[in-house]
Design a protein around this motif. Structure first.
Motif, PDB file in Angstrom:
ATOM      1  N   GLU A  47      -2.961   1.405   2.840  1.00  0.00           N
ATOM      2  CA  GLU A  47      -2.112   0.441   3.527  1.00  0.00           C
ATOM      3  C   GLU A  47      -0.646   0.659   3.165  1.00  0.00           C
ATOM      4  OE1 GLU A  47      -3.941  -3.726   4.197  1.00  0.00           O
ATOM      5  OE2 GLU A  47      -4.719  -3.082   2.252  1.00  0.00           O
ATOM      6  N   GLU A  48       0.228   0.382   4.109  1.00  0.00           N
ATOM      7  CA  GLU A  48       1.672   0.485   3.902  1.00  0.00           C
ATOM      8  C   GLU A  48       2.305  -0.809   4.398  1.00  0.00           C
ATOM      9  OE1 GLU A  48       2.197   3.994   6.287  1.00  0.00           O
ATOM     10  OE2 GLU A  48       2.169   5.300   4.533  1.00  0.00           O
ATOM     11  N   ILE A  49       2.626  -1.725   3.494  1.00  0.00           N
ATOM     12  CA  ILE A  49       3.105  -3.055   3.858  1.00  0.00           C
ATOM     13  C   ILE A  49       4.621  -3.024   4.011  1.00  0.00           C
ATOM     14  CG2 ILE A  49       3.169  -5.477   3.203  1.00  0.00           C
ATOM     15  CD1 ILE A  49       0.681  -5.002   1.507  1.00  0.00           C
ATOM     16  N   ILE A 296      -3.889   3.358  10.041  1.00  0.00           N
ATOM     17  CA  ILE A 296      -4.369   2.057   9.583  1.00  0.00           C
ATOM     18  C   ILE A 296      -3.463   0.938  10.081  1.00  0.00           C
ATOM     19  CG2 ILE A 296      -4.654   0.622   7.502  1.00  0.00           C
ATOM     20  CD1 ILE A 296      -5.683   3.103   6.064  1.00  0.00           C
ATOM     21  N   GLU A 297      -2.159   1.197  10.134  1.00  0.00           N
ATOM     22  CA  GLU A 297      -1.185   0.139  10.410  1.00  0.00           C
ATOM     23  C   GLU A 297      -0.842  -0.024  11.883  1.00  0.00           C
ATOM     24  OE1 GLU A 297      -0.290  -1.987   8.254  1.00  0.00           O
ATOM     25  OE2 GLU A 297      -0.995  -1.043   6.409  1.00  0.00           O
ATOM     26  N   GLY A 351      -1.905  -4.207   8.874  1.00  0.00           N
ATOM     27  CA  GLY A 351      -1.034  -5.341   9.115  1.00  0.00           C
ATOM     28  C   GLY A 351      -1.650  -6.448   9.941  1.00  0.00           C
ATOM     29  N   ILE A 352      -2.353  -6.112  11.011  1.00  0.00           N
ATOM     30  CA  ILE A 352      -2.936  -7.145  11.868  1.00  0.00           C
ATOM     31  C   ILE A 352      -4.007  -7.915  11.102  1.00  0.00           C
ATOM     32  CG2 ILE A 352      -4.295  -7.561  13.960  1.00  0.00           C
ATOM     33  CD1 ILE A 352      -1.315  -6.955  14.434  1.00  0.00           C
ATOM     34  N   ASN A 353      -4.755  -7.251  10.237  1.00  0.00           N
ATOM     35  CA  ASN A 353      -5.740  -7.967   9.421  1.00  0.00           C
ATOM     36  C   ASN A 353      -5.071  -8.818   8.348  1.00  0.00           C
ATOM     37  OD1 ASN A 353      -8.369  -7.619  10.375  1.00  0.00           O
ATOM     38  ND2 ASN A 353      -8.557  -5.579   9.481  1.00  0.00           N
TER      39      ASN A 353
END
Length: 374
Positions: A47-49, A296-297, A351-353
């Motif tokens: 993940e990359e926040i 993923i993002e 991000g959506i999760n």
């Protein structure tokens, strides 16, 4: 004279049509080259926040509560999305007996295990509308009495899906601007936020239009996808549920009157309650291959099934039952589904999760408090 005029007009229209065709094909070619270069691997498997995501999420929650209040059904507060249910039904989720070792993760760790579950079928809109209206369709699954510590402390494991393989926004930032525009009733601004063509989201508009599809024959005769990715033990995956083509009695639902407001509930009731015929699905996972463009993002990008095929991990059986009663409909209305009702092995990612965790929890709490649900 008139003949020469018609011939001249014909030649002009022919040239204009040819010009439009050339321009269209040229634009399509340029777009294809652009997306081929943009959507190329490898990608991160972590993940990359981005900075500012928490503040954007708070704004989305405020807009969501505003929409929920605008769509109140008399004195009851409805869900922020998927407000209209076609029914909540009992089901059994059976882990495959010959499941490969690498896929024996979380609730699927024991081959042959049978979980009791609730399944809710729904329309996607925040306000109940006729089933004939183009809309997203949802399927939410809640496995019951799942042992082990959960990410949100519940005793269930939830899977939340709907009938498209991609989402019409890529991340939380775009969701914030899109949702804010829709909350204000400016749907055009949701995809065309300004005069600068670089800000236009034409591809995402096309995804949204494809998502708002005509109703299927029945809620149990369509495919549902998780859209966002999840952990699956050491793997990053997406879920999919497809109608099972074998192992279930053949059934052809009678033609429904699509002018009736609730014909999807009617066809589900006809199959399960009147004709007493079960419905079957396969629950599948698609493992990320980060060497290819499977981000993923960005939930607007479909993971290539040719590179990462779906693999069946369980079978869902919905037995014949009487589900359309006032008591069960109220129970269904009070059920909360959240992909974060999960074992750590099935942790939602992306991000959506992350947005779902905050928004679903906030709206569920708000809705239950306002409805005095117990």
């Amino acid at each position: 004279m008139l003949k020469r005029l018609w011939l001249w007009l014909g030649r002009l229209l022919g040239r204009l049509t040819l010009l439009l065709l050339v321009v269209g094909l040229g634009g399509w070619g340029i777009g294809a080259l652009y997306y081929a270069s943009k959507f190329s691997g490898p990608v991160s498997s972590e993940e990359e926040i981005p900075p500012g995501e928490a503040e954007l999420t708070r704004g989305i929650i405020d807009d969501a509560i505003r929409i929920v209040e605008a769509h109140r059904d008399n004195t009851r507060v409805l869900r922020g999305a998927h407000a209209k249910a076609h029914g909540c039904v009992r089901a059994e989720v059976s882990v495959l007996a010959d499941l490969p070792g690498t896929l024996r993760q979380g609730v699927f760790r024991d081959p042959g295990k049978i979980w009791q579950a609730w399944v809710r079928f729904s329309n996607g809109n925040a306000y109940p509308q006729f089933d004939r209206v183009r809309d997203a369709r949802g399927m939410a699954i809640k496995l019951l009495d799942v042992p082990g510590e959960k990410l949100l402390g519940e005793s269930e494991q939830d899977f939340v899906m709907f009938n498209n393989s991609v989402f019409f926004v890529r991340d939380v930032a775009e969701y914030r601007s899109n949702f804010a525009a829709q909350a204000e009733g400016n749907r055009i601004l949701a995809f065309f936020p300004g005069w600068d063509p670089r800000s236009w989201e034409i591809r995402h508009l096309l995804i949204a239009l494809r998502t708002l599809a005509p109703a299927p024959e029945s809620p149990v005769r369509t495919t549902y996808n998780s859209i966002a990715p999840f952990k699956f033990g050491p793997h990053n995956i997406k879920y999919r549920v497809v109608p099972a083509e074998s192992g279930c009695p053949a059934y052809e639902p009678p033609e429904q009157n699509r002018d009736m407001p609730n014909f999807l509930r009617s066809t589900l009731y006809r199959q399960l309650s009147l004709d007493r015929v079960p419905a079957c699905f396969e629950l599948q996972v698609q493992r990320q291959n980060p060497e290819h463009y499977m981000p993923i993002e960005d939930t607007s990008v479909e993971w290539d099934e040719d590179i990462a095929p779906f693999e069946t991990v369980a079978r869902i059986t919905i037995p014949p039952q009487d589900f359309d009663t006032p008591e069960q409909n109220l129970f269904c209305d009070n059920l909360s589904f959240n992909p974060w009702h999960a074992l750590p092995e099935h942790r939602p990612i992306g991000g959506i999760n992350r947005l779902r965790k905050a928004v679903y929890e906030a709206l569920s709490t708000y809705r239950h408090e306002r409805n005095a649900a117990r």
